[in-house]
Write a protein that holds these residues in place. Structure first.
Motif, mmCIF file in Angstrom:
data_model
loop_
_atom_site.group_PDB
_atom_site.id
_atom_site.type_symbol
_atom_site.label_atom_id
_atom_site.label_comp_id
_atom_site.label_asym_id
_atom_site.label_seq_id
_atom_site.Cartn_x
_atom_site.Cartn_y
_atom_site.Cartn_z
ATOM 1 N N ALA A 50 53.535 57.449 43.283
ATOM 2 C CA ALA A 50 53.052 57.104 41.945
ATOM 3 C C ALA A 50 52.965 58.308 41.025
ATOM 4 C CB ALA A 50 51.693 56.417 42.042
ATOM 5 N N TYR A 51 52.569 59.470 41.557
ATOM 6 C CA TYR A 51 52.259 60.606 40.695
ATOM 7 C C TYR A 51 53.142 61.828 40.939
ATOM 8 C CZ TYR A 51 48.018 58.044 39.477
ATOM 9 O OH TYR A 51 47.138 57.097 39.026
ATOM 10 N N GLY A 52 53.867 61.870 42.055
ATOM 11 C CA GLY A 52 54.663 63.047 42.350
ATOM 12 C C GLY A 52 53.816 64.197 42.857
ATOM 13 N N PRO A 66 52.521 76.596 37.009
ATOM 14 C CA PRO A 66 51.681 75.606 36.341
ATOM 15 C C PRO A 66 50.665 74.973 37.284
ATOM 16 C CG PRO A 66 53.867 74.713 36.749
ATOM 17 C CD PRO A 66 53.929 76.169 37.099
ATOM 18 N N ALA A 67 49.483 74.702 36.755
ATOM 19 C CA ALA A 67 48.478 73.991 37.544
ATOM 20 C C ALA A 67 48.960 72.573 37.798
ATOM 21 C CB ALA A 67 47.144 73.966 36.794
ATOM 22 N N PRO A 68 48.745 72.030 39.011
ATOM 23 C CA PRO A 68 49.241 70.688 39.326
ATOM 24 C C PRO A 68 48.439 69.608 38.612
ATOM 25 C CG PRO A 68 47.939 71.529 41.145
ATOM 26 C CD PRO A 68 48.062 72.653 40.165
ATOM 27 N N LYS A 69 48.981 68.405 38.605
ATOM 28 C CA LYS A 69 48.247 67.263 38.067
ATOM 29 C C LYS A 69 47.032 66.983 38.941
ATOM 30 C CE LYS A 69 51.972 64.869 38.416
ATOM 31 N NZ LYS A 69 52.831 65.796 39.203
ATOM 32 N N HIS A 70 46.019 66.347 38.366
ATOM 33 C CA HIS A 70 44.767 66.052 39.072
ATOM 34 C C HIS A 70 44.504 64.555 38.963
ATOM 35 C CE1 HIS A 70 40.425 67.569 40.016
ATOM 36 N NE2 HIS A 70 40.656 66.393 40.583
ATOM 37 N N ILE A 71 44.292 63.908 40.129
ATOM 38 C CA ILE A 71 44.101 62.471 40.199
ATOM 39 C C ILE A 71 42.670 62.174 40.641
ATOM 40 C CG2 ILE A 71 45.007 60.307 41.140
ATOM 41 C CD1 ILE A 71 47.065 62.095 39.653
ATOM 42 N N LEU A 72 42.002 61.249 39.951
ATOM 43 C CA LEU A 72 40.694 60.756 40.381
ATOM 44 C C LEU A 72 40.887 59.448 41.134
ATOM 45 C CD1 LEU A 72 38.443 61.372 37.246
ATOM 46 C CD2 LEU A 72 38.997 62.919 39.134
ATOM 47 N N ILE A 73 40.230 59.337 42.289
ATOM 48 C CA ILE A 73 40.326 58.138 43.119
ATOM 49 C C ILE A 73 38.932 57.569 43.303
ATOM 50 C CG2 ILE A 73 41.117 57.189 45.313
ATOM 51 C CD1 ILE A 73 42.909 59.645 45.617
ATOM 52 N N ASP A 74 38.785 56.296 42.995
ATOM 53 C CA ASP A 74 37.489 55.630 43.104
ATOM 54 C C ASP A 74 37.715 54.253 43.702
ATOM 55 O OD1 ASP A 74 34.768 55.209 42.867
ATOM 56 O OD2 ASP A 74 34.679 55.698 40.734
ATOM 57 N N ARG A 75 36.632 53.494 43.810
ATOM 58 C CA ARG A 75 36.728 52.101 44.246
ATOM 59 C C ARG A 75 36.030 51.214 43.223
ATOM 60 N NH1 ARG A 75 38.521 51.370 49.520
ATOM 61 N NH2 ARG A 75 38.682 53.306 50.720
ATOM 62 N N ASP A 76 36.599 50.028 42.969
ATOM 63 C CA ASP A 76 35.954 49.099 42.056
ATOM 64 C C ASP A 76 34.872 48.313 42.798
ATOM 65 O OD1 ASP A 76 37.252 47.120 43.543
ATOM 66 O OD2 ASP A 76 38.846 46.832 42.059
ATOM 67 N N VAL A 77 34.241 47.369 42.127
ATOM 68 C CA VAL A 77 33.114 46.644 42.729
ATOM 69 C C VAL A 77 33.545 45.820 43.931
ATOM 70 C CG1 VAL A 77 31.724 46.580 40.640
ATOM 71 C CG2 VAL A 77 33.427 44.794 41.023
ATOM 72 N N GLN A 78 34.833 45.473 44.002
ATOM 73 C CA GLN A 78 35.333 44.737 45.167
ATOM 74 C C GLN A 78 35.756 45.661 46.302
ATOM 75 O OE1 GLN A 78 36.617 43.864 41.954
ATOM 76 N NE2 GLN A 78 35.082 42.230 41.832
ATOM 77 N N GLY A 79 35.681 46.977 46.078
ATOM 78 C CA GLY A 79 36.076 47.930 47.111
ATOM 79 C C GLY A 79 37.531 48.330 47.063
ATOM 80 N N ASN A 80 38.278 47.854 46.064
ATOM 81 C CA ASN A 80 39.684 48.218 45.944
ATOM 82 C C ASN A 80 39.826 49.648 45.428
ATOM 83 O OD1 ASN A 80 40.611 45.514 46.597
ATOM 84 N ND2 ASN A 80 39.931 44.932 44.543
ATOM 85 N N ILE A 81 40.845 50.334 45.896
ATOM 86 C CA ILE A 81 41.090 51.711 45.474
ATOM 87 C C ILE A 81 41.683 51.725 44.068
ATOM 88 C CG2 ILE A 81 42.475 53.768 45.937
ATOM 89 C CD1 ILE A 81 42.236 53.008 48.948
ATOM 90 N N VAL A 82 41.111 52.565 43.208
ATOM 91 C CA VAL A 82 41.566 52.706 41.824
ATOM 92 C C VAL A 82 41.882 54.180 41.579
ATOM 93 C CG1 VAL A 82 40.972 52.402 39.403
ATOM 94 C CG2 VAL A 82 40.106 50.779 41.100
ATOM 95 N N THR A 83 43.058 54.458 41.054
ATOM 96 C CA THR A 83 43.429 55.849 40.757
ATOM 97 C C THR A 83 43.619 56.033 39.263
ATOM 98 O OG1 THR A 83 45.820 55.488 40.967
ATOM 99 C CG2 THR A 83 44.610 56.026 42.982
ATOM 100 N N LYS A 84 43.380 57.260 38.808
ATOM 101 C CA LYS A 84 43.521 57.580 37.382
ATOM 102 C C LYS A 84 43.978 59.021 37.240
ATOM 103 C CE LYS A 84 39.854 58.409 34.798
ATOM 104 N NZ LYS A 84 38.620 58.261 33.989
#
Length: 484
Positions: A40-42, A428-446
């Motif tokens: 998804a992000y490389g 160059p500094a690499p990209k930074h991804i935040l990973i969380d879970r929604d209220v159902q426990g599904n993984i969410v990335t940003k």
């Protein structure tokens, strides 16, 4: 014969582990498919798995609660987060979900506290423990926080002048702590910490500057040693010396009611890592309880300032092996598409170890390699000196991409490396991804921040200054005549 990488790991370590699992030949971290993250992000990329921050906070709080109940300990426990480990808003937002407190180290920390307070993340009853050597702006900012009504801000006195400096700017009575200048481990380069006030000087200091000072109330004794909280004779000896100071001080200072034992919990740096956190906490509470009971003084409230333990195990970095260089008959260099000096500076600066595992190709045969970064610096590498053992990875195949992950990198790397600024050799500094879970426990990335572009670096270096910036700079230029 077992020659696959997966066989090597299974023969060497107890695997899988709570945070790591394998599906076919692909690595999962806290149920996150890391190969899908790469798709998804490389790469190169860094990620922060936010739920692990809350997980570690609540693990520690559970251990302390258990020990307090076991020994019928009469004091309370307060978990503080050491902000210098990672100042990012997403880190503080996650940590503050868990009814914790804050430890600060510098003037700008107070600006962050005020911003969090304005947004309702920090409340009036949140303790703000202000450590560090306090220059003028830090003093001013602490005073402003207290003058604006935050009575639970406790500056920890680091030297003999700080009380007068604080009193000159704080309008009301205020609480303070005193930091003990602990004696360092015998093999250390020096004998006593540069921070704090010596063991033997603390009671005389209290009698001279605090006891009859109507503006100041001593509430806390602060204790921290450089090696952290470990089951060694050195640690237990220093803790006992600290308790003796606390007892002596408590007998002449009734307002003293808290002991801050600092931070220093280790984090997992290998699949073979073992540390009995629960035993250490149990024994610390027991020793404080017994020692105070023997001396007939009330036990203190316990504060900790866990930084790396809070945020370290939430972070990771993923690189691609670009190329393999056979430099002689024994050394194979796998070149990654980033730099260890710039993205994991602790590996270069203090030989810090992190868990290193391939993200894919676990069913391939393996080989011994050295890992090299892209900069032209000979120190930009990660090998057996930094790693616990020699580095083994799936065999390089230019037709089959290989991705390598470093885990538990969430503390200090961005601040030491200079997040968003210039990096060695302009990597160059690499990209930074935040990973969380929604209220159902599904993984969410940003995507938190994309990889640095050349324009970002050129702007910093002054090549792409806007007319407005140049004009402003010219207005600041001043010519001085020479002295003949």
């Amino acid at each position: 014969m077992n020659t696959k990488y997966v066989d090597l790991i299974n023969q060497t370590f107890d695997f899988p582990q709570p945070e790591f699992a394998l599906e076919k030949d692909k690595l999962f971290f806290h149920d996150i498919d890391l190969n899908k993250l790469v798709e998804a992000y490389g790469t190169p990329l860094k990620f922060t798995y936010l739920p692990q921050i809350s997980n570690n906070i609540n693990r520690a709080k559970t251990w302390f609660d258990s020990a307090i109940k076991k020994y019928n300990y009469k004091g309370e426990y307060k978990y503080c987060y050491c902000t210098k480990s990672s100042h990012f808003k997403h880190v503080l937002d996650e940590a503050l979900k868990n009814d914790i407190h804050i430890e600060t180290s510098s003037a700008f920390d107070i600006d962050i506290v005020e911003s969090l307070k304005a947004s309702g993340k920090i409340k009036d009853d949140t303790f703000v423990i202000s450590n560090g050597f306090k220059r003028a702006q830090y003093i001013t900012n602490i005073a402003r926080l207290i003058n604006n009504g935050h009575k639970n801000c406790i500056p920890i006195i680091d030297n003999y002048e700080e009380i007068d400096l604080l009193s000159n700017e704080i309008n009301s009575t205020y609480n303070i702590g005193i930091r003990i200048a602990s004696e360092e481990e015998p093999k250390f380069e020096f004998y006593t910490s540069r921070l704090g006030i010596g063991y033997k000087s603390i009671v005389p200091f209290y009698n001279k500057q605090i006891k009859n000072n109507p503006k100041v109330k001593l509430k806390m004794l602060h204790f921290f040693i450089n090696t952290g909280i470990r089951d060694t004779a050195y640690y237990w000896n220093e803790l006992l010396k600290c308790l003796k100071v606390y007892i002596s001080l408590k007998k002449v200072c009734p307002s003293l009611d808290s002991l801050n034992i600092g931070g220093g919990f280790p984090i997992k740096n290998s699949l073979a890592f073992e540390f009995d956190y629960e035993y250490m906490i149990d024994e610390i509470i027991n020793q404080i309880n017994v020692t105070c009971e023997e001396e007939g003084v009330d036990v203190p409230n316990i504060f900790t300032e866990f930084g790396s333990f809070t945020v370290g195990e939430s972070g990771g970095a993923i690189y691609e092996v670009l190329y393999q260089k056979q430099q002689n008959d024994r050394e194979k260099w796998n070149m990654i598409n980033s730099s260890f000096i710039t993205t994991l500076p602790d590996t270069w600066a203090i030989n810090k170890r992190f868990i290193m595992l391939p993200i894919n190709r676990w069913n391939s045969s393996y080989e011994r390699v050295l890992l090299g970064g892209l900069t032209c610096d000979s120190d930009d590498y990660y090998n057996s000196e930094q790693h616990i053992n020699a580095i083994y990875l799936p065999k390089y195949d230019k037709e089959k991409p290989l991705y390598v992950g470093f885990f538990n990198t969430g503390a200090y790397q961005e601040t030491i490396g200079g997040y968003g600024g210039l990096q060695h050799c302009l990597i160059p500094a690499p990209k930074h991804i935040l990973i969380d879970r929604d209220v159902q426990g599904n993984i969410v990335t940003k995507l938190y921040k994309g990889q640095q572009q050349s324009e970002d670096l050129l702007n910093i270096l002054g090549y792409n200054k806007t007319p407005e910036t140049s004009e402003t700079q010219e207005q600041k230029n001043t010519t001085f005549s020479t002295i003949s």
